[in-house]
Motif scaffolding. Structure first.
Motif, PDB file in Angstrom:
ATOM      1  N   TRP A 195      -4.008  41.722  -2.950  1.00  0.00           N
ATOM      2  CA  TRP A 195      -5.248  42.300  -3.440  1.00  0.00           C
ATOM      3  C   TRP A 195      -5.978  43.112  -2.384  1.00  0.00           C
ATOM      4  CZ3 TRP A 195      -6.102  42.614  -8.422  1.00  0.00           C
ATOM      5  CH2 TRP A 195      -5.424  41.719  -9.264  1.00  0.00           C
ATOM      6  N   ALA A 199     -10.885  43.882  -8.686  1.00  0.00           N
ATOM      7  CA  ALA A 199     -10.959  42.423  -8.805  1.00  0.00           C
ATOM      8  C   ALA A 199     -12.401  41.937  -8.670  1.00  0.00           C
ATOM      9  CB  ALA A 199     -10.078  41.773  -7.749  1.00  0.00           C
ATOM     10  N   SER A 215     -14.411  42.897 -11.756  1.00  0.00           N
ATOM     11  CA  SER A 215     -14.097  42.023 -12.885  1.00  0.00           C
ATOM     12  C   SER A 215     -14.923  40.741 -12.836  1.00  0.00           C
ATOM     13  CB  SER A 215     -12.606  41.696 -12.879  1.00  0.00           C
ATOM     14  OG  SER A 215     -12.301  40.728 -13.860  1.00  0.00           O
ATOM     15  N   ASP A 268     -11.332  31.068 -14.327  1.00  0.00           N
ATOM     16  CA  ASP A 268     -10.442  31.976 -15.056  1.00  0.00           C
ATOM     17  C   ASP A 268     -10.089  33.191 -14.200  1.00  0.00           C
ATOM     18  OD1 ASP A 268     -10.503  30.303 -17.220  1.00  0.00           O
ATOM     19  OD2 ASP A 268     -11.934  31.502 -18.384  1.00  0.00           O
ATOM     20  N   TRP A 269     -11.072  33.692 -13.487  1.00  0.00           N
ATOM     21  CA  TRP A 269     -10.854  34.843 -12.602  1.00  0.00           C
ATOM     22  C   TRP A 269      -9.863  34.494 -11.494  1.00  0.00           C
ATOM     23  CZ3 TRP A 269     -12.309  35.370  -7.355  1.00  0.00           C
ATOM     24  CH2 TRP A 269     -12.179  36.659  -6.825  1.00  0.00           C
ATOM     25  N   ASN A 325      -7.525  32.163 -11.499  1.00  0.00           N
ATOM     26  CA  ASN A 325      -6.186  32.029 -12.086  1.00  0.00           C
ATOM     27  C   ASN A 325      -5.571  33.388 -12.381  1.00  0.00           C
ATOM     28  OD1 ASN A 325      -5.629  29.148 -12.329  1.00  0.00           O
ATOM     29  ND2 ASN A 325      -7.363  29.073 -13.727  1.00  0.00           N
ATOM     30  N   LYS A 326      -6.393  34.329 -12.833  1.00  0.00           N
ATOM     31  CA  LYS A 326      -5.891  35.669 -13.145  1.00  0.00           C
ATOM     32  C   LYS A 326      -5.440  36.402 -11.879  1.00  0.00           C
ATOM     33  CE  LYS A 326      -6.969  39.618 -16.111  1.00  0.00           C
ATOM     34  NZ  LYS A 326      -6.463  40.669 -15.207  1.00  0.00           N
ATOM     35  N   ASP A 353      -1.972  35.194 -11.350  1.00  0.00           N
ATOM     36  CA  ASP A 353      -1.063  35.698 -12.387  1.00  0.00           C
ATOM     37  C   ASP A 353      -0.741  37.174 -12.190  1.00  0.00           C
ATOM     38  OD1 ASP A 353      -1.066  33.204 -13.531  1.00  0.00           O
ATOM     39  OD2 ASP A 353      -2.572  33.692 -15.058  1.00  0.00           O
ATOM     40  N   ASP A 354      -1.727  37.941 -11.745  1.00  0.00           N
ATOM     41  CA  ASP A 354      -1.548  39.397 -11.636  1.00  0.00           C
ATOM     42  C   ASP A 354      -1.047  39.853 -10.275  1.00  0.00           C
ATOM     43  OD1 ASP A 354      -2.450  39.494 -14.211  1.00  0.00           O
ATOM     44  OD2 ASP A 354      -4.449  40.265 -13.730  1.00  0.00           O
TER      45      ASP A 354
END
Length: 611
Positions: A81, A91, A94, A149-150, A152-153, A156-157
């Protein structure tokens, strides 16, 4: 709109005003201050219980090693990132957008502009009404979900991560988000805060007392109590099926259970439980006991009760557990019944050992095991679930180094690892209930068994971690045992391969793929629920369901889609499968028969040994 309060009648009949805020106001500051002092005293005792064994050198902390691995793992996610400023900005944007939307929604609700029903989370950690009705706690809850949630994303990404690193990163994020839930802290959990106010802090006094007791019980480590252990005693109200220990050696005792029918199946039943836990998961109480149920169906049941090892067993490896466990049990069954052929069951790692032994027996022309049943067993570890997070060369080397001191891995280490797989269910609710609410956990036989941990011999555990989880040698035909290279395809006997749909230890997909490597006819069945409840599901309970008769040679997803769902327990389905293979009956047999003299009553002495 927020509740403005209500008017109630006081003791003298006069009207008094109350509001939701009253539950958060300390009514007796003197009692509260006194209890805070007592709480701090209890916290000091807990700290002493933690420090003392470390000062004496009895406990050596290894926290730095998993922490270093976690930091290393997260650094790889961060590299992705931060390597691109545009990506990093996206990121951050978001996350900030999520916060802004949440803030806007909160303002609308507080001003009365938005009176639409609030969505329910379904998360039992946030069941108190004030998580929705109190703007402060609602804000904390929503911020927590947005942030977790952020995070975890982000994992995942992340591109360019190898699968093991991605798996570890996702696991570590779940551990952190579970630990940092606002439900776990006094000041950010309305239920805890109100409990503290209502009791003037008595809950915290009791909680710190329990914390000190649990650290002392763990000899410097926290032994988290999940059940009221005082309500259970092995041989008295758990593991009570009548039987006798009819043979024993350094590795195990062999139990034969008393018959409850006039005739029994000619072919006896031998159960190989995991040594990572004690056998009585299959005999918790008469209503849940698979052992009792099997006896009542006319099986002559034998069970291996593994030793709880110490320094003397350091060199007991897989060959020892195969020869001195399974082969010794087969010899015992033949002496006690005169029967050479048996039906065998292996549960979890006991099933993996059974599969390896069957492959060895195939080469040695040993045909005593006529059929085998695997309960939630893996023979291929490609998709072995979250336990693979703990397995790489560095972590195994660290475990092996720790085992050199005593010759075994302490049972609490494995118990902690298993609990971490479901930290939101098996760790933090008990931390909150025990140490912040100050309440004793409810008596629950399953969780009592879960806390009755066993050690693992150094040689055995090292072999298992390397050959199964790390190198996956059994599935690849590379595992060496007793001087032979094992091939799963050599196993030609009928197999009943039971998995559990929600299993987090031996995933259903993993069990299915492993079963396809066997050389004979395999009946795959998938039970509802998880690693324990999917197996320990008596017919009388009428719970869950199972799937069977899926398309042959299909991929796992296609098998599930085409399988037939049957409500209730799979136990009768298994029993019918056994009878289809051999239905001949003989008069019931007494434990030991004419050749073996019983040593002691079931459940025996090995299972009573505590860590």
């Amino acid at each position: 709109m927020a509740d403005k309060g209500k008017t109630t009648a006081g003791k003298d009949g006069a009207e008094t005003s109350s509001s939701p805020a009253d539950a958060y106001i300390v009514r007796n500051p003197e009692a509260f201050a006194r209890n805070v002092a007592r709480m701090l005293e209890g916290l000091g005792k807990a700290a002493s219980a933690w420090v003392e064994p470390r000062e004496k050198g009895e406990v050596v902390d290894t926290v730095s090693e998993p922490m270093a691995d976690m930091v290393k793992t997260f650094s790889k996610v961060g590299e992705y990132w931060l390597s691109d400023p545009k990506r990093a900005l996206e990121a951050q944007t978001s996350l900030l957008t999520g916060y802004f939307d949440m803030w806007s929604q909160s303002v609308k609700r507080m001003s009365g502009e938005d009176e639409s029903p609030k969505p329910k989370t379904g998360d039992k950690r946030f069941s108190d009404p004030d998580w929705e009705n109190n703007p402060f706690f609602e804000f904390l809850k929503n911020a927590y979900f947005i942030t977790s949630d952020w995070a975890n994303k982000l994992v995942d990404d992340s591109e360019g991560l190898d699968e093991h690193t991605r798996h570890k990163a996702a696991f570590y994020v779940r551990q952190i988000t579970s630990a940092l839930s606002p439900a776990n802290f006094l000041a950010t959990n309305p239920e805890l805060y109100k409990e503290m106010v209502a009791s003037n802090g008595e809950n915290l006094v009791k909680g710190m007392q329990m914390l000190a007791e649990d650290i002392a019980a763990g000899k410097g480590e926290l032994r988290l109590r999940q059940s009221d252990a005082s309500k259970f005693k092995v041989g008295e109200n758990v593991a009570v099926s009548p039987g006798k220990v009819i043979a024993q050696n350094e590795v195990c005792q062999i139990i034969q259970y008393e018959p409850s029918t006039e005739t029994v199946l000619k072919r006896p039943l031998l159960i190989v439980p995991p040594w990572i836990n004690k056998f009585y998961i299959l005999d918790l109480n008469p209503k849940k006991s698979f052992i009792k149920w099997a006896v009542d169906q006319g099986h002559t049941v034998f069970v291996i009760s593994w030793v709880n090892p110490d320094q003397r067993h350091a060199t007991k490896d897989w060959e020892a557990y195969s020869r001195e466990g399974i082969s010794f049990a087969l010899d015992t069954v033949e002496k006690a019944t005169g029967e050479r052929e048996v039906n065998a069951i292996g549960y979890c790692v006991g099933g993996t050992l059974l599969a390896a032994t069957l492959a060895l027996h195939a080469q040695e022309k040993d045909s005593r095991i006529a059929t085998a049943t695997f309960f939630t067993t893996q023979t291929d570890f490609t998709y072995a679930g979250d336990l693979k997070v703990f397995v790489d060369e560095a972590q195994i080397a660290s475990i092996e180094s720790a085992m050199q001191k005593n010759g075994y891995l302490d049972g609490s280490k494995m118990a902690t690892a298993f609990n971490m797989l479901r930290a939101s269910d098996l760790i933090w609710p008990y931390v909150v209930n025990n140490y912040l609410k100050g309440k004793d956990p409810m008596p629950f036989d399953l969780l009592y068994w879960n806390s009755d941990a066993t050690r693992m011999p150094a040689a055995n555990h090292s072999y298992y971690l390397r050959n199964c989880y790390l190198e996956n040698n059994l599935s690849q035909g590379k595992m060496e045992l007793a001087g032979r290279t094992l091939k799963l395809g050599d196993i030609k006997i009928p197999i009943y391969n039971l998995a559990a749909k929600e299993d987090h230890i031996a995933p259903a997909r993993s069990a299915y793929i492993g079963g396809k490597l066997l050389g004979g006819e395999v009946t795959y069945v998938m039970a509802g629920s998880g690693h324990i409840a999917g197996v320990v599901n008596p017919p009388e309970a009428g719970k869950y369901q199972f799937w069977s008769d899926g398309p042959q040679n299909a991929e796992f997803e296609d098998w599930v889609a085409g399988a037939r769902e049957t409500p209730g327990s799979w136990w009768p389905h298994w029993h019918n499968w056994i009878r289809e293979g051999s239905n001949e009956e003989v008069p019931a047999r007494k434990p030991g028969g004419k050749k073996l003299k019983p040593i002691e009553d079931a459940p025996g002495s090995y299972v009573r040994s505590r860590v």
